[in-house]
Enzyme design. Structure first.
Site, PDB file in Angstrom:
ATOM      1  N   HIS A 203      18.597   5.844 -23.437  1.00 32.49           N
ATOM      2  CA  HIS A 203      17.333   5.174 -23.077  1.00 32.49           C
ATOM      3  C   HIS A 203      16.714   4.368 -24.218  1.00 32.49           C
ATOM      4  CE1 HIS A 203      15.681   8.663 -25.192  1.00 32.49           C
ATOM      5  NE2 HIS A 203      14.609   7.923 -25.375  1.00 32.49           N
TER       6      HIS A 203
HETATM    7  C1  UD1 Z   1       9.294   6.159 -24.598  1.00 39.72           C
HETATM    8  C2  UD1 Z   1       9.141   6.138 -26.127  1.00 39.72           C
HETATM    9  C3  UD1 Z   1      10.439   6.593 -26.782  1.00 39.72           C
HETATM   10  C4  UD1 Z   1      10.883   7.943 -26.236  1.00 39.72           C
HETATM   11  C5  UD1 Z   1      10.955   7.888 -24.727  1.00 39.72           C
HETATM   12  C6  UD1 Z   1      11.280   9.276 -24.232  1.00 39.72           C
HETATM   13  C7  UD1 Z   1       7.648   4.379 -27.022  1.00 39.72           C
HETATM   14  C8  UD1 Z   1       7.604   3.083 -27.731  1.00 39.72           C
HETATM   15  N1  UD1 Z   1       8.863   4.781 -26.615  1.00 39.72           N
HETATM   16  O1  UD1 Z   1      10.288   5.209 -24.265  1.00 39.72           O
HETATM   17  O2  UD1 Z   1      10.233   6.741 -28.163  1.00 39.72           O
HETATM   18  O3  UD1 Z   1      12.144   8.249 -26.743  1.00 39.72           O
HETATM   19  O4  UD1 Z   1       9.692   7.468 -24.200  1.00 39.72           O
HETATM   20  O5  UD1 Z   1      11.751   9.310 -22.943  1.00 39.72           O
HETATM   21  O6  UD1 Z   1       6.634   5.007 -26.847  1.00 39.72           O
HETATM   22  N2  UD1 Z   1       9.465   4.399 -16.452  1.00 39.72           N
HETATM   23  C9  UD1 Z   1       9.381   4.822 -15.145  1.00 39.72           C
HETATM   24  N3  UD1 Z   1       8.822   6.030 -14.916  1.00 39.72           N
HETATM   25  C10 UD1 Z   1       8.331   6.829 -15.901  1.00 39.72           C
HETATM   26  C11 UD1 Z   1       8.426   6.392 -17.226  1.00 39.72           C
HETATM   27  C12 UD1 Z   1       8.989   5.168 -17.490  1.00 39.72           C
HETATM   28  O7  UD1 Z   1       9.789   4.130 -14.222  1.00 39.72           O
HETATM   29  O8  UD1 Z   1       7.846   7.936 -15.610  1.00 39.72           O
HETATM   30  C13 UD1 Z   1      10.088   3.071 -16.719  1.00 39.72           C
HETATM   31  C14 UD1 Z   1       9.092   1.931 -16.543  1.00 39.72           C
HETATM   32  O9  UD1 Z   1       9.790   0.806 -16.114  1.00 39.72           O
HETATM   33  C15 UD1 Z   1       8.616   1.715 -17.956  1.00 39.72           C
HETATM   34  C16 UD1 Z   1       9.913   1.944 -18.726  1.00 39.72           C
HETATM   35  O10 UD1 Z   1      10.537   3.028 -18.040  1.00 39.72           O
HETATM   36  O11 UD1 Z   1       8.088   0.447 -18.165  1.00 39.72           O
HETATM   37  C17 UD1 Z   1       9.745   2.287 -20.169  1.00 39.72           C
HETATM   38  O12 UD1 Z   1       8.807   3.326 -20.345  1.00 39.72           O
HETATM   39  P1  UD1 Z   1       8.017   3.409 -21.740  1.00 39.72           P
HETATM   40  O13 UD1 Z   1       7.082   4.560 -21.726  1.00 39.72           O
HETATM   41  O14 UD1 Z   1       7.477   2.076 -22.078  1.00 39.72           O
HETATM   42  O15 UD1 Z   1       9.162   3.650 -22.795  1.00 39.72           O
HETATM   43  P2  UD1 Z   1      10.405   4.621 -22.811  1.00 39.72           P
HETATM   44  O16 UD1 Z   1      11.622   3.799 -22.788  1.00 39.72           O
HETATM   45  O17 UD1 Z   1      10.267   5.693 -21.798  1.00 39.72           O
HETATM   46  N1  UDP Z   2      15.284  15.793 -21.259  1.00 43.31           N
HETATM   47  C1  UDP Z   2      15.039  16.466 -20.060  1.00 43.31           C
HETATM   48  N2  UDP Z   2      15.571  15.936 -18.910  1.00 43.31           N
HETATM   49  C2  UDP Z   2      16.336  14.812 -18.906  1.00 43.31           C
HETATM   50  C3  UDP Z   2      16.577  14.156 -20.144  1.00 43.31           C
HETATM   51  C4  UDP Z   2      16.022  14.656 -21.304  1.00 43.31           C
HETATM   52  O1  UDP Z   2      14.368  17.488 -20.035  1.00 43.31           O
HETATM   53  O2  UDP Z   2      16.761  14.396 -17.829  1.00 43.31           O
HETATM   54  C5  UDP Z   2      14.705  16.332 -22.510  1.00 43.31           C
HETATM   55  C6  UDP Z   2      15.632  16.432 -23.689  1.00 43.31           C
HETATM   56  O3  UDP Z   2      16.407  17.599 -23.603  1.00 43.31           O
HETATM   57  C7  UDP Z   2      14.656  16.429 -24.854  1.00 43.31           C
HETATM   58  C8  UDP Z   2      13.487  15.641 -24.338  1.00 43.31           C
HETATM   59  O4  UDP Z   2      13.737  15.423 -22.946  1.00 43.31           O
HETATM   60  O5  UDP Z   2      14.152  17.742 -25.065  1.00 43.31           O
HETATM   61  C9  UDP Z   2      13.212  14.375 -25.091  1.00 43.31           C
HETATM   62  O6  UDP Z   2      14.056  13.490 -24.760  1.00 43.31           O
HETATM   63  P1  UDP Z   2      14.029  11.926 -24.704  1.00 43.31           P
HETATM   64  O7  UDP Z   2      15.457  11.660 -24.853  1.00 43.31           O
HETATM   65  O8  UDP Z   2      13.313  11.473 -23.497  1.00 43.31           O
HETATM   66  O9  UDP Z   2      13.157  11.398 -25.944  1.00 43.31           O
HETATM   67  P2  UDP Z   2      13.434  11.241 -27.498  1.00 43.31           P
HETATM   68  O10 UDP Z   2      13.669  12.599 -28.036  1.00 43.31           O
HETATM   69  O11 UDP Z   2      14.590  10.321 -27.656  1.00 43.31           O
HETATM   70  O12 UDP Z   2      12.192  10.618 -28.020  1.00 43.31           O
END
Ligand code: UD1
Ligand code: UDP
Length: 355
Positions: A203
Site C-alpha cells: 500500500h
Molecule cells: C495511510 C498513511 C500510511 C500508512 C497507511 C496504513 C499517510 C500519509 N499515510 O496511507 O503511512 O501506512 O495509512 O494503512 O498518512 N481508502 C479507502 N478506505 C479507507 C481508507 C482509505 O477507500 O478506509 C482509500 C481512499 O481512496 C483514500 C486512499 O485509500 O484516498 C488513501 O488513504 P490515505 O489515508 O490517504 O492513505 P493510506 O494510503 O491509507
Molecule cells: N493489518 C491488518 N489487516 C490487514 C492488513 C494489515 O490488521 O488486512 C495490520 C498489520 O498487521 C499491521 C497494521 O495493520 O499491524 C499496520 O499496517 P499498515 O500496513 O496498514 O500500516 P503501516 O504499518 O505500513 O503504516
C-alpha cells in the site's frame, strides 16, 4: 487527574492504541479522550479494530478521510483544535507517522499542550515519503519522544535532540506488547489456506503511485504464485489503482483487508512475509518469520542487520532472487530482544503520569 487526548486516524494507529489504551485504563489517575480523525473509514480499516481490540469508542469522530494530503491535514488541524480547546488536556498523544499524527502534533504545539510521540525517532532518510516528513515534524515539536529501538535513539542524537527541550525515552515498541497479547486470541480466516503460504501486503505510496514499480512487483508476485499461495489482503488504495491500471494479476489469493485477530493468525502461520508495510515488517519478526521488504529503505534497520529482513525495492529480478534464496535466511536469524519485552505501554504511562 491527568487528561490525555489521543489522536487516532489510520489502521496502524488503531493497532498501537489496542495496547496503550488497555494500559491507560488500568490507571485511575489518567483519563483518555479519543479523537478519531476519520482518515481510515471503511469498517474493515477502522471499526473492526475498535471492536476486536476493545479500544474505547472514540469520544469524537471527525470524518475527515479520502482527501488530498493538504486538505486532509488542514481540516484535521482545525477540528482537532476545536476539541482540544474544549477538553483542555494535559497531554496530546500521537502515534507513528500518518497525516493524523502530524495534525495532532501541530495542534499541540500551537496550543502549548504537552505532546507525546509514540514511535519517535524513526527515519527512512527518504524525504519524498509523506511519512518521513510527518515523523520529522512531529518529533521536532514533541515533549516526550518514546523510541521503540536503539536506532531511533541514535537518529535523534545525530540530529541534536539532546540539546533540545525534550525527553528521549527508550520505551520499546507498543506493537510488541500487542503481538504478545493478541497471539492467543488469533482467529483463522475462513477461506482455503495452503500450509506454506506467503502473506503479502502492498500500500506504500512510493509503490502504488509509480506504475512501473507496481507492475514490477505484481509481475514478480505472479511468478512466485505459480509455486506458492500468496495471500494478499488488499488495501483499498491499492485496489483502486490496480483496477484503474488494469494490471494483470494471476493466481494470487486477493482478499479484503482483515481484522487484527485474523491478521495475527495469518502472520503466525505463514511461511514468509512480503510487504511494503512498516508494521508488518516488525510483526514478521515478532512471530519469527522472515520478511522480504518491497521498499528501497526501511526504518527497521535492525531487522536487516540481523538477517530477518531483506530489502528488494520494486525490482522484479531482486524480488525473485530474494524469494529463491529466502530459505537461506529464513528462520536462521537469532531472536534477540529488539523491541522491548512487551511492557512499552506501561513505561509510556508511567512517564505521562510523572509529567
Ligand atoms: C495511510 C498513511 C500510511 C500508512 C497507511 C496504513 C499517510 C500519509 N499515510 O496511507 O503511512 O501506512 O495509512 O494503512 O498518512 N481508502 C479507502 N478506505 C479507507 C481508507 C482509505 O477507500 O478506509 C482509500 C481512499 O481512496 C483514500 C486512499 O485509500 O484516498 C488513501 O488513504 P490515505 O489515508 O490517504 O492513505 P493510506 O494510503 O491509507
Ligand atoms: N493489518 C491488518 N489487516 C490487514 C492488513 C494489515 O490488521 O488486512 C495490520 C498489520 O498487521 C499491521 C497494521 O495493520 O499491524 C499496520 O499496517 P499498515 O500496513 O496498514 O500500516 P503501516 O504499518 O505500513 O503504516
Amino acid at each position: 487527574m491527568i487528561k490525555v487526548v489521543t489522536i487516532l486516524g489510520a489502521r496502524p494507529q488503531f493497532i498501537k492504541a489496542g495496547s496503550l489504551s488497555r494500559e491507560i485504563a488500568k490507571y485511575k489517575e489518567i483519563t483518555e479522550v479519543i479523537i478519531h480523525t476519520g482518515q481510515h473509514y471503511d469498517s474493515n480499516m477502522s471499526d473492526i479494530f475498535f471492536e476486536e481490540m476493545q479500544i474505547p469508542k472514540p469520544n469524537y469522530f471527525l470524518g475527515i478521510g479520502g482527501k488530498s494530503h493538504g486538505a486532509m491535514t488542514g481540516q484535521m488541524i482545525e477540528k482537532i483544535e476545536e476539541v482540544v480547546l474544549k477538553e483542555k488536556p494535559d497531554w496530546i498523544v500521537v502515534y507513528g507517522d500518518t497525516n493524523s499524527t502530524l495534525a495532532g502534533a501541530i495542534v499541540a504545539s500551537k496550543l502549548h499542550i504537552k505532546l507525546a510521540h509514540i514511535e519517535a525517532g524513526l527515519r527512512s532518510f527518504n524525504m519524498k515519503m509523506p511519512e518521513e516528513v510527518n515523523r520529522i515534524l512531529t518529533d521536532r515539536v514533541s515533549d516526550i519522544l518514546f523510541c521503540p529501538t536503539d536506532a531511533a535513539i541514535e537518529n535523534l542524537k545525530n540530529e541534536g535532540y539532546e540539546n533540545l527541550q525534550c525527553k528521549i525515552v527508550k520505551s520499546g515498541d507498543v506493537m510488541q506488547d500487542g503481538a504478545i497479547f493478541y497471539k492467543d486470541l488469533a482467529v483463522k480466516p475462513n477461506f482455503d489456506i495452503k500450509e506454506d503460504y506467503i502473506l503479502c501486503t502492498i500500500h506504500r505510496a512510493e509503490n502504488t503511485d509509480d506504475e512501473t514499480r507496481l507492475k514490477n512487483i505484481f509481475e514478480a508476485l505472479n511468478e512466485i504464485a505459480k509455486e506458492k499461495q500468496i495471500i494478499l489482503p488488499l488495501h483499498p488504495r491499492t485496489k483502486k489503482i490496480i483496477e484503474n491500471l488494469k494490471l494483470n494479476i494471476q493466481n494470487l489469493t486477493i482478499i479484503d483487508p482483515v481484522g487484527y485477530l485474523e491478521m495475527v493468525w495469518l502472520i503466525d502461520n505463514c511461511e514468509l512475509v512480503m510487504t511494503d508495510s512498516g508494521g508488518l515488517q516488525k510483526e514478521a519478526y515478532f512471530f519469527s518469520k522472515s520478511c522480504i521488504t518491497l521498499r528501497d529503505e526501511t526504518e527497521w534497520v535492525e531487522l536487516v542487520d540481523i538477517g530477518a529482513n531483506v530489502l528488494v525495492g520494486a525490482d522484479k529480478g531482486n524480488i525473485l532472487k530474494a524469494f529463491k534464496n529466502y530459505s537461506e535466511f529464513s528462520s536462521k536469524y537469532s531472536k534477540v530482544n529488539l523491541y522491548g519485552d512487551g511492557h512499552a505501554s506501561k513505561i509510556i504511562c508511567e512517564f505521562i503520569l510523572k509529567g
